[in-house]
Design a protein around this motif. Structure first.
Motif, PDB file in Angstrom:
ATOM      1  N   ALA A  87      45.999  33.446  19.644  1.00 41.34           N
ATOM      2  CA  ALA A  87      46.551  33.955  20.900  1.00 41.34           C
ATOM      3  C   ALA A  87      45.437  34.275  21.888  1.00 41.34           C
ATOM      4  N   ASN A  88      44.366  34.860  21.370  1.00 46.54           N
ATOM      5  CA  ASN A  88      43.215  35.205  22.196  1.00 46.54           C
ATOM      6  C   ASN A  88      42.590  33.953  22.803  1.00 46.54           C
ATOM      7  N   ASN A  89      42.393  32.935  21.970  1.00 45.92           N
ATOM      8  CA  ASN A  89      41.812  31.678  22.451  1.00 45.92           C
ATOM      9  C   ASN A  89      42.721  31.015  23.473  1.00 45.92           C
ATOM     10  N   TYR A  90      44.029  31.127  23.258  1.00 41.04           N
ATOM     11  CA  TYR A  90      44.993  30.564  24.204  1.00 41.04           C
ATOM     12  C   TYR A  90      44.823  31.215  25.580  1.00 41.04           C
ATOM     13  N   LEU A  91      44.786  32.552  25.602  1.00 40.17           N
ATOM     14  CA  LEU A  91      44.667  33.264  26.875  1.00 40.17           C
ATOM     15  C   LEU A  91      43.377  32.907  27.607  1.00 40.17           C
ATOM     16  N   PHE A  92      42.280  32.808  26.866  1.00 35.94           N
ATOM     17  CA  PHE A  92      41.020  32.506  27.528  1.00 35.94           C
ATOM     18  C   PHE A  92      40.897  31.028  27.876  1.00 35.94           C
ATOM     19  N   GLY A  93      41.652  30.174  27.165  1.00 39.35           N
ATOM     20  CA  GLY A  93      41.731  28.775  27.572  1.00 39.35           C
ATOM     21  C   GLY A  93      42.469  28.637  28.891  1.00 39.35           C
ATOM     22  N   VAL A  94      43.531  29.424  29.052  1.00 37.36           N
ATOM     23  CA  VAL A  94      44.278  29.450  30.314  1.00 37.36           C
ATOM     24  C   VAL A  94      43.372  29.918  31.450  1.00 37.36           C
ATOM     25  N   LYS A  95      42.598  30.963  31.174  1.00 34.14           N
ATOM     26  CA  LYS A  95      41.668  31.487  32.185  1.00 34.14           C
ATOM     27  C   LYS A  95      40.694  30.407  32.633  1.00 34.14           C
ATOM     28  N   LYS A  96      40.160  29.673  31.661  1.00 34.91           N
ATOM     29  CA  LYS A  96      39.194  28.616  31.976  1.00 34.91           C
ATOM     30  C   LYS A  96      39.823  27.555  32.860  1.00 34.91           C
ATOM     31  N   PHE A 132      51.125  24.912  35.187  1.00 31.06           N
ATOM     32  CA  PHE A 132      50.219  26.059  35.081  1.00 31.06           C
ATOM     33  C   PHE A 132      50.997  27.372  34.984  1.00 31.06           C
ATOM     34  N   VAL A 133      52.120  27.461  35.709  1.00 32.10           N
ATOM     35  CA  VAL A 133      52.948  28.672  35.640  1.00 32.10           C
ATOM     36  C   VAL A 133      53.411  28.914  34.206  1.00 32.10           C
ATOM     37  N   THR A 134      53.801  27.827  33.514  1.00 29.48           N
ATOM     38  CA  THR A 134      54.313  27.983  32.152  1.00 29.48           C
ATOM     39  C   THR A 134      53.249  28.503  31.191  1.00 29.48           C
ATOM     40  N   PHE A 135      51.978  28.302  31.524  1.00 28.40           N
ATOM     41  CA  PHE A 135      50.903  28.838  30.680  1.00 28.40           C
ATOM     42  C   PHE A 135      51.050  30.342  30.475  1.00 28.40           C
ATOM     43  N   LEU A 136      51.499  31.038  31.537  1.00 27.88           N
ATOM     44  CA  LEU A 136      51.495  32.507  31.530  1.00 27.88           C
ATOM     45  C   LEU A 136      52.880  33.136  31.515  1.00 27.88           C
ATOM     46  N   GLU A 137      53.884  32.408  31.952  1.00 28.37           N
ATOM     47  CA  GLU A 137      55.205  33.005  32.077  1.00 28.37           C
ATOM     48  C   GLU A 137      55.781  33.392  30.716  1.00 28.37           C
ATOM     49  N   GLY A 138      55.617  32.526  29.721  1.00 27.92           N
ATOM     50  CA  GLY A 138      56.129  32.825  28.381  1.00 27.92           C
ATOM     51  C   GLY A 138      55.515  34.078  27.787  1.00 27.92           C
ATOM     52  N   PRO A 139      54.163  34.161  27.727  1.00 28.55           N
ATOM     53  CA  PRO A 139      53.537  35.376  27.204  1.00 28.55           C
ATOM     54  C   PRO A 139      53.922  36.629  27.982  1.00 28.55           C
ATOM     55  N   PHE A 140      54.048  36.502  29.314  1.00 24.67           N
ATOM     56  CA  PHE A 140      54.408  37.666  30.130  1.00 24.67           C
ATOM     57  C   PHE A 140      55.801  38.173  29.783  1.00 24.67           C
ATOM     58  N   LYS A 144      61.920  46.790  25.298  1.00 21.00           N
ATOM     59  CA  LYS A 144      62.989  46.495  24.325  1.00 21.00           C
ATOM     60  C   LYS A 144      64.140  45.742  24.999  1.00 21.00           C
ATOM     61  N   SER A 145      63.769  44.802  25.853  1.00 18.24           N
ATOM     62  CA  SER A 145      64.768  43.992  26.564  1.00 18.24           C
ATOM     63  C   SER A 145      64.884  42.634  25.881  1.00 18.24           C
ATOM     64  N   ASP A 146      65.794  41.834  26.333  1.00 21.41           N
ATOM     65  CA  ASP A 146      66.009  40.526  25.716  1.00 21.41           C
ATOM     66  C   ASP A 146      66.087  39.434  26.780  1.00 21.41           C
ATOM     67  N   ILE A 147      65.148  39.471  27.711  1.00 21.77           N
ATOM     68  CA  ILE A 147      65.073  38.434  28.746  1.00 21.77           C
ATOM     69  C   ILE A 147      64.740  37.102  28.073  1.00 21.77           C
ATOM     70  N   GLU A 148      65.479  36.090  28.438  1.00 26.77           N
ATOM     71  CA  GLU A 148      65.298  34.780  27.805  1.00 26.77           C
ATOM     72  C   GLU A 148      63.933  34.196  28.157  1.00 26.77           C
ATOM     73  N   LEU A 149      63.231  33.704  27.153  1.00 27.20           N
ATOM     74  CA  LEU A 149      61.941  33.072  27.384  1.00 27.20           C
ATOM     75  C   LEU A 149      62.137  31.755  28.118  1.00 27.20           C
ATOM     76  N   PRO A 150      61.206  31.399  28.991  1.00 26.80           N
ATOM     77  CA  PRO A 150      61.353  30.124  29.715  1.00 26.80           C
ATOM     78  C   PRO A 150      61.294  28.952  28.747  1.00 26.80           C
ATOM     79  N   PRO A 151      62.050  27.887  29.027  1.00 25.55           N
ATOM     80  CA  PRO A 151      62.023  26.718  28.136  1.00 25.55           C
ATOM     81  C   PRO A 151      60.662  26.028  28.194  1.00 25.55           C
ATOM     82  N   LYS A 152      60.363  25.304  27.140  1.00 28.59           N
ATOM     83  CA  LYS A 152      59.116  24.543  27.103  1.00 28.59           C
ATOM     84  C   LYS A 152      59.125  23.514  28.219  1.00 28.59           C
ATOM     85  N   TYR A 153      58.031  23.420  28.939  1.00 23.86           N
ATOM     86  CA  TYR A 153      57.931  22.490  30.073  1.00 23.86           C
ATOM     87  C   TYR A 153      57.534  21.116  29.554  1.00 23.86           C
ATOM     88  N   ASP A 154      58.416  20.143  29.738  1.00 21.37           N
ATOM     89  CA  ASP A 154      58.164  18.788  29.246  1.00 21.37           C
ATOM     90  C   ASP A 154      57.361  18.024  30.297  1.00 21.37           C
TER      91      ASP A 154
END
Length: 239
Positions: free
Chosen positions: A107-116, A153-161, A170-180
């Protein structure tokens, strides 16, 4: 954008907090929700050059939310900016020895890959320059390609957010679908003729330039590579 407006509506009803840090977490989350809405609006209006800097701020806010929520940085630290994102993540890992180290590192590598990736488009870059230079000659394919690139690029961060928001409140907001990405790129068919509205001298200059002529092909290949890396990281995180 609706999910982000729901987050804003919920937080606007809060008028008192148990401490400074809980206030700051709410403020950061509201800020991110507004930045996502702004990003989507700019994408639809083809103002894509502004999107990467907005998402870079979203990324920094996510790191701060994680650090404040886990008590490894304070409001004063945030105001003074007396911390580094990598230090925050290391402190979280050290404070929680029960965390699955391998999954945390992924997860850490993912976040810093997004940053890069975002850094490339946040600082002065050829993509931004070309977008602004050619916007007067845009055709359907090039406009759609620019939108696809920024939505990806938006999908990089929207899911984790959204996952963080669900965990905190403690909410149940639906995660965005995978961007094809591949499906979206096929939809615009080809970028081969995007210079068709260019004045003949400009078209000739671009077509005779080995670098400029291969520009969109190289960008598509780079985005496909990023997509494969992100999807690979996501699969690893789910195992």
């Amino acid at each position: 954008m609706e999910k982000h407006q729901l987050i804003i509506n919920k937080l606007e009803k809060v008028e008192t907090w148990k401490d400074e840090e809980s206030f700051l977490v709410d403020a950061l989350i509201m800020s991110n929700a507004k930045l996502f809405i702004k990003s989507y609006k700019d994408i639809e209006e083809h103002s894509i050059v502004t999107v990467a800097p907005l998402l870079r701020q979203v990324h920094e806010n996510i790191i701060a939310i994680l650090g404040i929520g886990d008590g490894v940085i304070t409001m004063k630290d945030f105001i003074d900016q007396s911390y580094k994102p990598k230090t925050v993540m290391n402190r979280i890992k050290d404070k929680n020895p029960q965390i699955d180290s391998e999954k945390f590192d992924l997860a850490n590598n993912y976040l810093f890959g997004v940053k890069k990736t975002l850094n490339v488009f946040t600082h002065t870059n050829f993509e931004g320059i070309m977008t602004l230079f050619t916007e007067r000659f845009q055709v359907f394919e090039s406009m759609e390609f620019n939108k696809i690139m920024m939505k990806f690029f938006v999908t990089f961060l929207e899911g984790p957010f959204i996952a963080i928001v669900n965990s905190i409140y403690k909410s149940d907001i639906e995660l965005p679908p995978k961007y094809d990405l591949n499906k979206e790129l096929k939809r615009i068919n080809s970028l081969k003729y995007i210079t068709r509205h260019f004045p003949e001298p400009i078209k000739e200059f671009i077509n005779n330039s080995e670098v400029l002529n291969g520009y969109y092909k190289n960008i598509i290949n780079s985005i496909k590579k990023a997509s494969s890396e992100v999807n690979g990281s996501s699969r690893s995180n789910s195992n």
